[in-house]
Design an enzyme around this catalytic site. Structure first.
Site, PDB file in Angstrom:
ATOM      1  N   GLU A  90       0.795  -1.212   0.102  1.00 31.21           N
ATOM      2  CA  GLU A  90       0.068  -0.078   0.001  1.00 31.21           C
ATOM      3  C   GLU A  90       0.887   1.109   0.025  1.00 31.21           C
ATOM      4  O   GLU A  90       1.742   1.360   0.709  1.00 31.21           O
ATOM      5  CB  GLU A  90      -1.058   0.048   1.092  1.00 31.21           C
ATOM      6  CG  GLU A  90      -1.534   1.305   1.482  1.00 31.21           C
ATOM      7  CD  GLU A  90      -2.806   1.321   0.176  1.00 31.21           C
ATOM      8  OE1 GLU A  90      -2.605   2.225  -0.402  1.00 31.21           O
ATOM      9  OE2 GLU A  90      -3.708   0.515   0.089  1.00 31.21           O
ATOM     10  N   ASP A 140      -9.889  -0.264  -7.471  1.00 33.40           N
ATOM     11  CA  ASP A 140     -10.631   0.879  -8.202  1.00 33.40           C
ATOM     12  C   ASP A 140     -11.138   0.348  -9.570  1.00 33.40           C
ATOM     13  O   ASP A 140     -10.452  -0.407 -10.540  1.00 33.40           O
ATOM     14  CB  ASP A 140      -9.678   2.158  -8.498  1.00 33.40           C
ATOM     15  CG  ASP A 140     -10.362   3.303  -9.309  1.00 33.40           C
ATOM     16  OD1 ASP A 140     -11.421   3.003  -9.596  1.00 33.40           O
ATOM     17  OD2 ASP A 140      -9.587   4.293  -8.976  1.00 33.40           O
ATOM     18  N   ASP A 176     -17.204  -4.690  -5.761  1.00 33.34           N
ATOM     19  CA  ASP A 176     -18.611  -4.374  -5.808  1.00 33.34           C
ATOM     20  C   ASP A 176     -19.147  -3.717  -6.929  1.00 33.34           C
ATOM     21  O   ASP A 176     -20.243  -2.959  -7.272  1.00 33.34           O
ATOM     22  CB  ASP A 176     -18.942  -3.294  -4.749  1.00 33.34           C
ATOM     23  CG  ASP A 176     -18.358  -1.929  -4.881  1.00 33.34           C
ATOM     24  OD1 ASP A 176     -17.335  -1.815  -5.783  1.00 33.34           O
ATOM     25  OD2 ASP A 176     -18.577  -1.044  -3.895  1.00 33.34           O
TER      26      ASP A 176
END
Length: 262
Positions: free
Chosen positions: A117, A167, A203
């Site tokens: 990250e 993303d 999602d």
């Protein structure tokens, strides 16, 4: 959140967390010099985001960073030396604010987790959780996960890869910036041991179908699900995040995709 390109729209706030694993000693082999993710436009595993590091996160960076942050260097990672033990090795790509990573690491104390990250508040947040929960099986690489996989991870060294809520780059003209694309999947498959897995969650339904398509196109991998659409049930170890709960309340779906190396 997963990084990808720097000249882009800002990421939606809550959009990435990670987890997975089994043991490997990097001394088993070396990354191939040509192991680069070839792509007309270089894909990164992150997007640059603005964000302020809180006092608590900064304190965790200062106090715990020297122990739990692994410096990037383009040479094979020695997992045993890095974690102080031999154990199943999991790569987490884009762990966001670290809650999912910390949860899974707590459940799976027998596994080692290397989280990539670049977002500093996220790194600080995970370090804070590591300190609060006494987690010994997590290390952090504050660097592009694509470069880490290409230059620090050897073939057949990983037991699992977690890519949670990358993303979606939902505008069609931005789809090429998505992380889950054939070059990266090929690279990750080469780093997995036979029987190792790649677990993705999103999602964004159209991206979920693309994930199944791309992973199905990699000859070294096979889908663990026989269900229509190729989607898996959410594994017990992956928690439902606050972001995910909010989406589910609004009627949004979440799709898990789990492939295993043959």
């Amino acid at each position: 959140m997963l990084p990808q390109d720097t000249n882009t729209d800002p990421l939606p706030g809550d959009d990435a967390e990670s987890a997975s694993g089994k043991s490997a000693d990097a001394s088993q082999g070396t990354p191939n010099p040509g192991d680069e993710v070839a792509h007309p436009r270089r894909i990164r595993s992150f997007v640059r985001r603005a964000g302020r590091t809180s006092t608590g996160q900064q304190r965790a960076m200062d106090e715990l960073g020297p122990t739990y942050i692994v410096p990037y260097q383009p040479e094979p990672l020695d997992w045993t030396a890095t974690f102080g033990r031999e154990a199943p090795s999991i790569l987490e790509i884009g762990f966001g604010m670290g809650e999912t990573t910390a949860h899974i690491a707590g459940l799976r104390s027998q596994d080692n987790f290397l989280g990539c990250e670049v977002h500093e508040p996220g790194v600080g947040a995970l370090l804070k959780l590591i300190g609060e929960r006494g987690l010994q099986n997590v290390r952090i690489m504050q660097h592009d996960a694509v470069e880490v996989a290409a230059h620090m991870l050897t073939e057949n060294s990983l037991d699992g890869v977690h890519i949670y809520f990358p993303d979606p780059w939902h505008k069609k003209r931005h789809n090429k910036r998505r992380l889950v694309q054939p070059p990266l999947v090929k690279l990750l498959a080469s780093r997995l041991k036979p029987g190792g897995y790649i677990h993705c969650a999103t999602d964004w339904e159209e991206y979920a179908h693309q994930m199944v398509e791309v992973l199905s196109g990699e000859p070294a991998l096979e889908n663990t699900s026989k269900a229509d659409g190729g989607f898996a049930e959410r594994p017990d170890y992956r928690p439902v995040t606050k972001f995910e709960k909010r989406g589910l309340r609004l009627g949004h779906g979440v799709w898990d995709v789990v492939f295993r190396k043959k």
